[in-house]
Design an enzyme around this catalytic site. Structure first.
Site, short mmCIF file in Angstrom:
data_model
loop_
_atom_site.label_atom_id
_atom_site.label_comp_id
_atom_site.label_asym_id
_atom_site.label_seq_id
_atom_site.Cartn_x
_atom_site.Cartn_y
_atom_site.Cartn_z
N TYR A 150 0.76 -1.25 0.13
CA TYR A 150 0.07 0.03 0.00
C TYR A 150 0.85 1.22 0.03
O TYR A 150 2.05 1.17 0.01
CB TYR A 150 -1.19 0.01 0.99
CG TYR A 150 -0.71 -0.11 2.56
CD1 TYR A 150 0.57 0.21 3.12
CD2 TYR A 150 -1.69 -0.48 3.51
CE1 TYR A 150 1.03 -0.01 4.47
CE2 TYR A 150 -1.43 -0.86 4.89
CZ TYR A 150 -0.05 -0.57 5.40
OH TYR A 150 0.12 -0.60 6.68
N GLU A 151 0.16 2.12 -0.10
CA GLU A 151 0.93 3.82 -0.39
C GLU A 151 1.86 3.85 -1.64
O GLU A 151 2.82 4.26 -1.72
CB GLU A 151 1.67 3.95 0.98
CG GLU A 151 1.24 5.11 1.77
CD GLU A 151 0.33 5.83 0.78
OE1 GLU A 151 0.59 6.74 0.04
OE2 GLU A 151 -1.19 6.09 1.29
#
Ligand SMILES: Cc1cc2nc3c(=O)[nH]c(=O)nc-3n(C[C@H](O)[C@H](O)[C@H](O)COP(=O)(O)OP(=O)(O)OC[C@H]3O[C@@H](n4cnc5c(N)ncnc54)[C@H](O)[C@@H]3O)c2cc1C
Length: 590
Positions: free
Chosen positions: A439-440
């Site tokens: 994620y990110e």
């Protein structure tokens, strides 16, 4: 159950001796932040993490979050822990005093974050997203929105989220379909579905403030048509308290591999009332405030998990007895020696230690640069710090999470079969660490940001800043007989990195696929060189101070340059092999 003790000695060594945290007091607004004040805050944070958050990490994982009819309940103990977190004033740490914040340095937040992530990654994500939302609103929202929403975010009674992802639009946010139409009174009405929203719904706070990417009716296609809106779960009443329910509802939560105590939500927006932050169609610029902070925060998740996994692996390796040392019995009175005597176990422990301490140094260095970028009176210093932070953001995110995952895996290996079963808690660290690489922005995307954007930016200006800082330290260390043997391999690796970069960017001029084909190896190589430079800095101080602990630091630095840094040589060969090696087979033949 795994244990956690904040590594305060290591933290102090870095802050006081290597990074010289007393410099912060020279920055406007930080005059009162003496090292004593700074360290007292960290000590207090350590207590919260050790005594309140670590004890509910394993139980939170086993229980997970509960969903029923749009409501999410967090596992036992999380509400009380959040109350303790609020009571300690932690949500207010770095926020502006005018909104109730304590105005502490970003570096303090970085250190506290490491401890939060070590003790309970799932819990840490609730306040961390709120922290990111607070920073974004502070920087970009107008006074009315700030006055209405910041005080409650800063006192922790409300929390925040970032709502980017949709089912068909993850990495490619230009494809999002959530619509925002003007409501006619200055507000907007949002309709669409976001998925994978961390902390999107829960029972820890009275309200949740969603920061949502959406498109206006006449928006241009792609990322140039994205705007950012503040959409509260509950519309604030005139008196500032909680008013009526807004048109946003949690449709379900995900069942997933790790971070089970953090709710990952599908959120349906149905004519939900929201307010534009920043300019129309320029939402990505605004959201990058939160995304860059979150990328660094996720890098620290890798560091935090690496630290806690390492600590437990060391303790277990000293306790578990199996076999004898190759040199003969170390403890003849016992049936067998502790497994820490075995060189292969020691290899794993040294790898974990060498990576973790270097990652900590790099992450804290970047934390301090953010304070310099924000407050230094000299514009040139601010510009230099800004360049270094921009360059290092994908490195911290990608390198620290890749290495953090490897460390949790090595720690599990030290436990043998006992690491694989739930009871010991080591497999939780591996499962929790895995998402940090995704994620990110996946680590592949971070790698392309580094190689495709940050390194070439400004004719190589950002990369040159790093090379200049590192070269100056390495030249200094080369003349220091106590550490010259550590500095030389790092200087060689830096030269190899520069040479590899030049050749790669030249090839990319003729074939744009060269960047994507080399990016992941390049980020790893960059991270290894940066970690090597940080070891040289730490070794310099260790050699000056002396004593058993510093001798151990010097030995770890030597382990790093002898056993981990040489990966740069094979990475350079992999990168030089070029794009054709990965792209020559037609997808139909894969
Ligand atoms: C537990 C969890 C929590 C999350 N929390 C949030 C949150 O709070 N808010 C939020 O908005 N989102 C959140 N996400 C979403 C997360 O950020 C995305 O999953 C991630 O950005 C990747 O998007 P995707 O899953 O659609 O994968 P895709 O974009 O489909 O990517 C699939 C693969 O293709 C690669 N790829 C894609 N495009 C390219 C390209 N151009 N070049 C090279 N490779 C490419 C990727 O690297 C990846 O390996 C969360 C996800 C999870 C699982």
């Amino acid at each position: 159950m795994p244990s956690y003790k904040a590594p305060l000695d290591e933290i102090r060594f870095l802050l006081e001796d290597v990074l010289n945290v007393s410099q912060l007091a020279a920055l406007p607004g930080y005059e009162d932040i003496t090292p004593d004040v700074f360290l007292a805050v960290i000590d207090e944070g350590a207590r919260l993490c050790e005594e309140v958050l670590a004890p509910i990490n394993q139980t939170g994982d086993a229980e997970g979050c509960h969903y029923e009819a749009g409501r999410v309940t967090t596992p036992a103990g999380f509400k009380e822990a959040h109350q303790a977190y609020r009571a300690g004033g932690w949500p207010a740490m770095t926020s502006a005093p005018e909104f109730g914040g304590q105005g502490l340095p970003h570096l303090a937040r970085f250190v506290f974050d490491e401890m939060l992530c070590s003790s309970n990654l799932s819990f840490s994500m609730y306040p961390e997203l709120s922290h990111g939302a607070t920073m974004l609103i502070e920087k970009w929202a107008d006074d009315e929105l700030r006055n209405r929403f910041l005080p409650k975010l800063v006192d922790g009674s409300w929390s925040g989220t970032m709502c980017l992802t949709e089912a068909h639009a993850g990495t490619d946010l230009g494809m999002i379909r959530t619509k925002a139409v003007p409501a006619g009174d200055g507000a907007y009405l949002l309709t669409g579905t976001k998925i994978f929203i961390s902390a999107g719904e829960h029972d820890l706070t009275d309200n949740i403030i969603h920061l949502v990417l959406a498109k206006l009716p006449d928006a241009p296609a792609g990322t140039r048509g994205i705007s950012l809106f503040l959409v509260p779960k509950i519309l604030p009443a005139e008196n500032g308290g909680v008013g009526t329910r807004n048109g946003v509802r949690c449709a379900s939560i995900e069942h997933k591999m790790g971070i089970k105590a953090n709710a990952t939500c599908v959120l349906d927006f149905d004519n939900a009332r929201g307010w534009l932050i920043g300019e129309a169609n320029k939402g990505m610029r605004v959201m990058f405030t939160m995304m860059n902070g979150a990328r660094l925060g996720v890098g620290i998740q890798g560091l935090g998990l690496g630290e806690v996994a390492f600590q437990n692996a060391v303790a277990y390796s000293k306790d578990r007895i199996q076999g004898r040392s190759p040199l003969g019995a170390r403890d003849p009175s016992a049936e067998a020696d502790p497994i820490v005597v075995h060189p292969d176990v020691r290899r794993m422990l040294m790898t974990m230690k060498a990576y973790t301490e270097a990652m900590r140094g790099l992450a804290y260095w970047v934390g301090m640069l953010i304070d310099v970028e924000e407050r230094h009176p000299d514009e040139a210093k601010r510009a230099e710090a800004a360049d270094l932070v921009a360059l290092m953001t994908p490195v911290i995110k990608g390198f620290c999470t890749d290495v953090g995952f490897e460390i949790t895996n090595l720690a599990l290996q030290c436990y043998g079969g006992h690491g694989y079963i739930r009871e010991m808690g080591m497999e939780q660290f591996v499962r929790d660490a895995r998402i940090t690489q995704i994620y990110e922005g996946t680590n592949g995307v971070q790698a392309m940001d580094l190689l495709g954007r940050k390194v070439p930016e400004g004719g190589g200006r950002l990369a040159k800043r790093f090379v200049d800082v590192a070269r100056s330290d390495l030249a200094d260390a080369a003349g220091n007989p106590a550490i010259a043997d550590i500095a030389q391999p790092v200087a060689d690796a830096l030269t190899l990195l520069e040479r590899t970069t030049g050749a790669l960017l030249a090839r990319a001029l003729h074939n744009p696929e060269e960047i994507g084909a080399a990016a992941s190896e390049y980020l790893r190589m960059f991270g290894l060189v940066a970690a090597g430079w940080m070891w040289v800095r730490m070794a310099k101080v260790a050699a000056e101070r002396g004593g058993a602990r510093n001798d151990a630091r010097l030995a770890t630095a030597r382990f790093y340059v002898a056993r981990l840094l040489p990966q740069t040589v094979s990475l350079a060969a992999q990168i030089s092999a070029g794009a054709s090696t990965v792209m020559s087979i037609d997808p139909a033949s894969l």
